[in-house]
Design a protein around this motif. Structure first.
Motif, PDB file in Angstrom:
ATOM      1  N   ILE A 149      22.573  13.437   4.600  1.00  0.00           N
ATOM      2  CA  ILE A 149      23.597  12.419   4.465  1.00  0.00           C
ATOM      3  C   ILE A 149      23.997  12.320   3.009  1.00  0.00           C
ATOM      4  O   ILE A 149      23.180  12.060   2.139  1.00  0.00           O
ATOM      5  CB  ILE A 149      23.095  11.059   4.972  1.00  0.00           C
ATOM      6  N   SER A 175      28.835  10.181  11.651  1.00  0.00           N
ATOM      7  CA  SER A 175      27.402  10.328  11.448  1.00  0.00           C
ATOM      8  C   SER A 175      27.023  11.804  11.462  1.00  0.00           C
ATOM      9  O   SER A 175      27.686  12.631  12.093  1.00  0.00           O
ATOM     10  CB  SER A 175      26.623   9.590  12.544  1.00  0.00           C
ATOM     11  N   GLN A 234      28.905   4.395   4.736  1.00  0.00           N
ATOM     12  CA  GLN A 234      27.528   4.839   4.827  1.00  0.00           C
ATOM     13  C   GLN A 234      26.647   4.022   3.879  1.00  0.00           C
ATOM     14  O   GLN A 234      27.090   3.573   2.822  1.00  0.00           O
ATOM     15  CB  GLN A 234      27.418   6.323   4.475  1.00  0.00           C
TER      16      GLN A 234
END
Length: 524
Positions: A75, A105, A170
């Motif tokens: 991520i 995601s 995020q």
């Protein structure tokens, strides 16, 4: 001389006619057409073959992805941008008609990149169904352009919708700790548990023969007790309400302290070797379990003066991990240096409440656990029950194992295992979000946050120079503190705030994580 050797010269045009074949009457001679040169044509290919068509590098195999995930977090801030570019490129080149609802995601983006191949010319409906199209078409299908009649954009309307999707924000996790405490003489021992954080925001640390308390609200440090120099603190555990602290020693003694009065209220014997791990029951809160190097687990009722009310014997070596379950609360998990994970049922081993007032000279003894798991190949110290799912337990193995395993304690089955690449020292399941944090020793010495059940790395934190042996979590569930043999305690802002609940005044402010300055203080 010239007359004797005459030289004949033939006319070139006559010579060509002489050697050329005779033409038949009525025959038509084909003429060569001038050669025409065209630009190369790119053949039509399904969306799943974009990488093959444009000679892009293929995705690494699953094993290589796991190796890369150990070193880097999947991520980052560019993940959504890459996915958006990938979808716009496919939509414009192949008119795939991707629906506008996209999840940014990593798990969804990975599934989109590895989506099954669709037929050439097929279209994807908003419901995700593929409508077949003719493979050979003599006329290109007209693409839908922007709906506005005055739009001059060359992009299709579906691409405009794709670009107008608001990106999901995020969670950013700081890579640096916001505070560092120096902890001189903290023991570098995998089998001990020397830090714990109470519900009243008091952090206890065992240094040698002393126990120190650090108040997270005032940053004040006080010394709770200083035992005989021959005694060494080997384990610490706060009672659920945060008023009493249990301290285990290498001699086998366990002492209970009233933190508010700063006095010892109980002393328990029973073990013949060091007490390396302890755990308080969730219900009832007065039941304390202690594990020792003498292979036994003792249950103690702190309301009475008796040393123990029951005894669990199932391990063949030192007991180094104990954890009571959240739901149900009568399950106790124990891990040992014999590589075994045992599940005990309190109802089969505890003394009934109506018998506690009687004078039992011999505690009840239980030698048969509810479940015995032997999948680990090294010592099992790290244990964590899920607060989000019933009967779900996570366990971590030592250097020879390096795996996190998940168990269903109701059925007694292993659900999943993950190779972390290093020694698993601690595990803790967040109560605010379905994520689990692990600390590691040999050889990476890192702190990793995992998303469950996908077990994708959310972030990886580094800073300790030796094994991260100790872990505790703040009462609000947002901050973790890690301890290592490098004699430092590091505070990290890892988990988000609990939904629909405000942060308590005693919890550390998250605004401090945005600063690059790190506060370093000495615990003593």
């Amino acid at each position: 001389h010239c007359l004797l050797n005459p030289v004949f010269v033939m006319d070139p045009s006559y010579e060509r006619r002489l050697h050329s074949p005779k033409k038949k009457k009525g025959a038509v001679v084909a003429r060569k057409r001038p050669q025409e040169y065209f630009d190369r044509a790119i053949p039509a290919a399904p969306p799943s073959q974009v990488k093959e068509t444009y000679s892009l590098l293929p995705d690494p195999p699953e094993q290589a992805q796991q190796e890369n995930s150990r070193r880097t977090s999947p991520i980052n801030e560019n993940t959504g941008s890459r996915l958006l570019y990938h979808q716009v490129l496919q939509n414009e080149l192949f008119d795939t008609g991707y629906r506008a609802e996209l999840d940014w995601s990593p798990a969804v983006s990975s599934s989109l990149r590895h989506s099954p191949r669709q037929p050439v010319g097929a279209r994807v409906s908003p419901a995700g169904q593929v409508s077949p199209a003719r493979l050979f078409a003599y006329k290109a299908r007209e693409r839908e352009r922007a709906s506005s009649p005055i739009s001059i954009s060359p992009l299709a309307s579906s691409t405009h919708k794709l670009l107008s999707i608001p990106k999901k924000m995020q969670r950013l996790i700081p890579k640096l700790p916001y505070k560092i405490l120096e902890a001189p003489q903290i023991v570098d021992d995998f089998y001990l548990n020397l830090i714990d954080w109470s519900s009243e925001s008091m952090l206890c640390v065992g240094l040698g023969s002393s126990v120190y308390l650090w108040n997270s609200s005032t940053s004040g440090v006080t010394q709770l007790c200083d035992a005989d120099p021959d005694f060494t603190v080997t384990s610490l555990k706060w009672m659920g309400r945060g008023t009493h602290l249990a301290v285990g020693y290498d001699s086998g003694l366990v002492r209970l302290f009233d933190v508010h009065k700063e006095v010892m209220v109980r002393e328990f014997a029973g073990h013949t070797a060091r007490v390396g791990t302890m755990a308080w029951s969730k219900s009832p809160q007065w039941l304390l379990s202690t594990g020792s190097r003498d292979h036994s687990i003792l249950q103690r009722d702190v309301r009475t003066g008796k040393d123990s009310v029951s005894k669990f014997s199932g391990h063949r070596q030192e007991v180094c991990g104990l954890q009571w379950g959240h739901d149900p609360t009568h399950s106790l998990a124990s891990g040992g240096n014999d590589n075994r994970l045992l599940i005990w049922d309190q109802r089969f081993g505890s003394t009934p409440a109506n018998d506690l007032n009687r004078n039992h000279s011999v505690p009840r003894h239980v030698s048969q656990p509810l479940h015995t798991f032997t999948s680990h190949c090294a010592a099992v110290k790290a244990l964590a029950w899920s607060p989000h799912e019933r009967n779900l337990l996570a366990s971590g193995g030592g250097t020879a194992d390096m795996r996190i395993r998940f168990w269903n304690t109701q059925t007694g089955t292993e659900l999943y295992s993950l190779d972390t690449g290093s020694q698993v020292c601690n595990l803790h399941w967040s109560k605010n979000i379905n994520e689990i944090v692990s600390t590691h020793g040999y050889s990476l010495n890192q702190v990793v946050v995992w998303s469950y059940p996908s077990m994708k790395q959310v972030t990886q934190l580094t800073g300790h120079s030796t094994r991260v042996l100790y872990l505790a979590v703040s009462p609000d569930g947002q901050t973790i503190v890690t301890g290592a043999g490098d004699e430092t305690l590091r505070f990290w802002n890892v988990f988000p705030e609990l939904a629909k609940k405000k942060m308590t005044p005693s919890a550390p402010s998250r605004s401090s994580s945005s600063s690059r300055k790190i506060a370093v203080t000495t615990l003593r």
